[in-house]
Enzyme design. Structure first.
Site, PDB file in Angstrom:
ATOM      1  N   SER A 122       3.216   2.685  -4.057  1.00 51.16           N
ATOM      2  CA  SER A 122       3.040   1.292  -3.622  1.00 51.16           C
ATOM      3  C   SER A 122       3.940   0.954  -2.441  1.00 51.16           C
ATOM      4  CB  SER A 122       3.380   0.338  -4.776  1.00 51.16           C
ATOM      5  OG  SER A 122       4.788   0.254  -4.939  1.00 51.16           O
ATOM      6  N   SER A 153       1.907  -0.338   3.209  1.00 47.64           N
ATOM      7  CA  SER A 153       2.618  -1.564   2.811  1.00 47.64           C
ATOM      8  C   SER A 153       1.645  -2.740   2.857  1.00 47.64           C
ATOM      9  CB  SER A 153       3.775  -1.831   3.773  1.00 47.64           C
ATOM     10  OG  SER A 153       3.244  -2.144   5.049  1.00 47.64           O
ATOM     11  N   CYS A 154       2.074  -3.875   2.325  1.00 48.87           N
ATOM     12  CA  CYS A 154       1.209  -5.065   2.387  1.00 48.87           C
ATOM     13  C   CYS A 154       1.015  -5.496   3.839  1.00 48.87           C
ATOM     14  CB  CYS A 154       1.793  -6.196   1.542  1.00 48.87           C
ATOM     15  SG  CYS A 154       3.520  -6.575   1.903  1.00 48.87           S
ATOM     16  N   THR A 155       2.066  -5.353   4.668  1.00 42.63           N
ATOM     17  CA  THR A 155       1.943  -5.786   6.065  1.00 42.63           C
ATOM     18  C   THR A 155       1.026  -4.840   6.855  1.00 42.63           C
ATOM     19  OG1 THR A 155       4.043  -4.650   6.489  1.00 42.63           O
ATOM     20  CG2 THR A 155       4.137  -7.032   6.239  1.00 42.63           C
ATOM     21  N   HIS A 181       7.731 -13.365   5.556  1.00 40.09           N
ATOM     22  CA  HIS A 181       7.408 -12.819   4.230  1.00 40.09           C
ATOM     23  C   HIS A 181       8.088 -13.634   3.138  1.00 40.09           C
ATOM     24  CE1 HIS A 181       6.847  -9.911   1.001  1.00 40.09           C
ATOM     25  NE2 HIS A 181       6.117  -9.156   1.806  1.00 40.09           N
ATOM     26  N   ARG A 236      12.428 -13.032   5.772  1.00 41.10           N
ATOM     27  CA  ARG A 236      12.061 -13.514   4.435  1.00 41.10           C
ATOM     28  C   ARG A 236      12.300 -15.022   4.398  1.00 41.10           C
ATOM     29  NH1 ARG A 236      13.189  -9.259   0.624  1.00 41.10           N
ATOM     30  NH2 ARG A 236      12.224  -7.378   1.476  1.00 41.10           N
ATOM     31  N   ASN A 318       0.876 -11.105  -0.379  1.00 39.97           N
ATOM     32  CA  ASN A 318       1.566  -9.810  -0.367  1.00 39.97           C
ATOM     33  C   ASN A 318       1.541  -9.116  -1.720  1.00 39.97           C
ATOM     34  OD1 ASN A 318       3.460 -12.311  -0.061  1.00 39.97           O
ATOM     35  ND2 ASN A 318       4.600 -10.946  -1.429  1.00 39.97           N
TER      36      ASN A 318
END
Ligand SMILES: NC(=O)c1ccc[n+]([C@@H]2O[C@H](COP(=O)([O-])OP(=O)(O)OC[C@H]3O[C@@H](n4cnc5c(N)ncnc54)[C@H](OP(=O)(O)O)[C@@H]3O)[C@@H](O)[C@H]2O)c1
Length: 339
Positions: A122, A153-155, A181, A236, A318
């Site tokens: 993940s 990654s999510c990005t 994020h 963040r 995300n």
């Protein structure tokens, strides 16, 4: 049916399990085991109640070391190292590694040595993993003989479909991204110690905090023609979930705002159907909480400056988007093996 185990039952591990029950994936996967450092009562509690995604859609109970979800019984373990557990005995086809603790091949290899045939990670992993997959873009790169694959990654899952679309439509010369994020579990609620990054010692709820990002590396790995051409930063912010990438690209030819929005809208209905969204509604980030897509372009924010500088706002959940992509990659890999 694929027999899977989840290693690391945090935000992504729990989202994967929930997505499996919510989005019809239960027909394809049997979750045999979960390994997490916490105790089973806390795991059960955090499965049932989730501040971000709400209550679990099925009854959840505990019997001995098993989590009982409807008729399903999932064995739970609490082992730090892969070889602390007799994985071979569980007869698992694939482990979804969601702990974030095994990014190096040597560490991840310990799973294979412990009797796991395949590992889906993940996180963007070290370069010597077998493949890095952004579902919708390059899942055809998975081979049956692969053993360790990363779901990126999510990005990266957010950005690659956009860069792919822009490259085809107008060519990408270079660009910059700013990821904004939501907070994560590697940040403290109030100031505390952190071993790797001084900025991650700072209270998550009080600041906008710059953090390192491997997004440039992810882009180069998936679209090598863009190596060294996209600069990436990340901060963040004090929200629970949903993030956004502010993307600025210099295209190779002149374009208009309408043309760019149209190209992205078309990609969202054709090549990236179900993975990319396009909206012209006046949204705030919370509107995309629990959205399973990899990216949603906010067409109201698209700008084209002087013909070739394109600025886009790209939303993504995300947690939920990424968990659904992990299951998409796992299913694709499993289908490949079974044929
Ligand atoms: N959250 C996101 O938006 C997101 C999106 C995409 C990818 N990712 C990636 O997914 C990974 C996990 O992120 P997350 O947000 O889910 O983190 P998280 O909420 O901290 O979850 C990780 C879980 O794994 C457990 N764990 C740690 N070491 C373990 C081990 N050796 N064996 C079994 N379990 C172990 C942790 O337990 P302890 O807390 O007790 O250490 C924690 O419960 C990271 O690599 C992250 O970069 C996260």
């Amino acid at each position: 049916m694929l027999r899977i185990a989840i290693n690391g039952y945090g935000r992504i591990g729990r989202s994967v399990l929930r997505a499996l029950y919510e989005n019809g994936h239960r027909d394809h996967f049997h979750v045999v085991a979960i390994n997490e450092l916490s105790d089973i009562d806390t795991m059960s509690y955090l499965t049932r109640y989730d501040t971000t995604h709400g209550r679990f859609p099925r009854p959840v109970n505990v019997e001995g070391n098993c989590l009982i979800i409807g008729d399903d019984s999932i064995q739970c373990f609490s082992c730090v190292e892969p070889n602390d557990l007799n994985w071979a005995e569980l007869n698992v086809d694939m482990v979804l590694e969601c702990s974030g603790s095994f990014s190096e091949r040597e560490r991840a290899q310990a799973y294979l040595d412990a009797g796991i045939p395949r590992l889906l990670m993940s996180q963007p992993a070290a370069a010597d993993m077998d493949a890095t997959i952004v579902y919708g873009f390059n899942q055809a790169d998975i081979r049956t003989d692969h053993t360790i694959v990363s779901a990126a990654s999510c990005t990266t899952n957010c950005l690659i479909p956009i860069l792919d679309t822009l490259s085809t439509f107008a060519g990408v010369e270079h660009g910059v991204t700013q990821t904004i994020h939501s907070a994560m579990n590697d940040q403290p609620v109030i100031d505390s110690y952190h071993t790797k990054d001084l900025r991650l010692t700072r209270a998550a709820l009080s600041s906008i905090i710059p953090v390192d990002t491997g997004l440039s590396r992810g882009i180069s790995r998936l679209m090598p023609e863009l190596e060294g051409k996209i600069g990436c930063n990340a901060v963040r912010v004090p929200t629970l979930n949903v993030s956004v990438i502010d993307l600025v690209i210099r295209t190779q030819r002149n374009v208009t705002k309408n043309e760019i929005n149209q190209a992205l809208q078309e990609a969202a209905t054709l090549k990236y159907l179900g993975l990319m969204g396009f909206t012209q509604e006046p949204h705030a980030s919370v509107d995309f909480n629990h959205d399973p897509r990899s990216v949603i372009i906010d067409g109201t924010q698209t700008q084209v400056i002087d013909g070739r500088m394109v600025k886009l706002l790209c939303w993504f959940d995300n947690e939920w988007g990424y968990a659904n992509r992990m299951l998409d990659v796992a299913k694709h890999w499993a289908d490949l093996i079974s044929h």
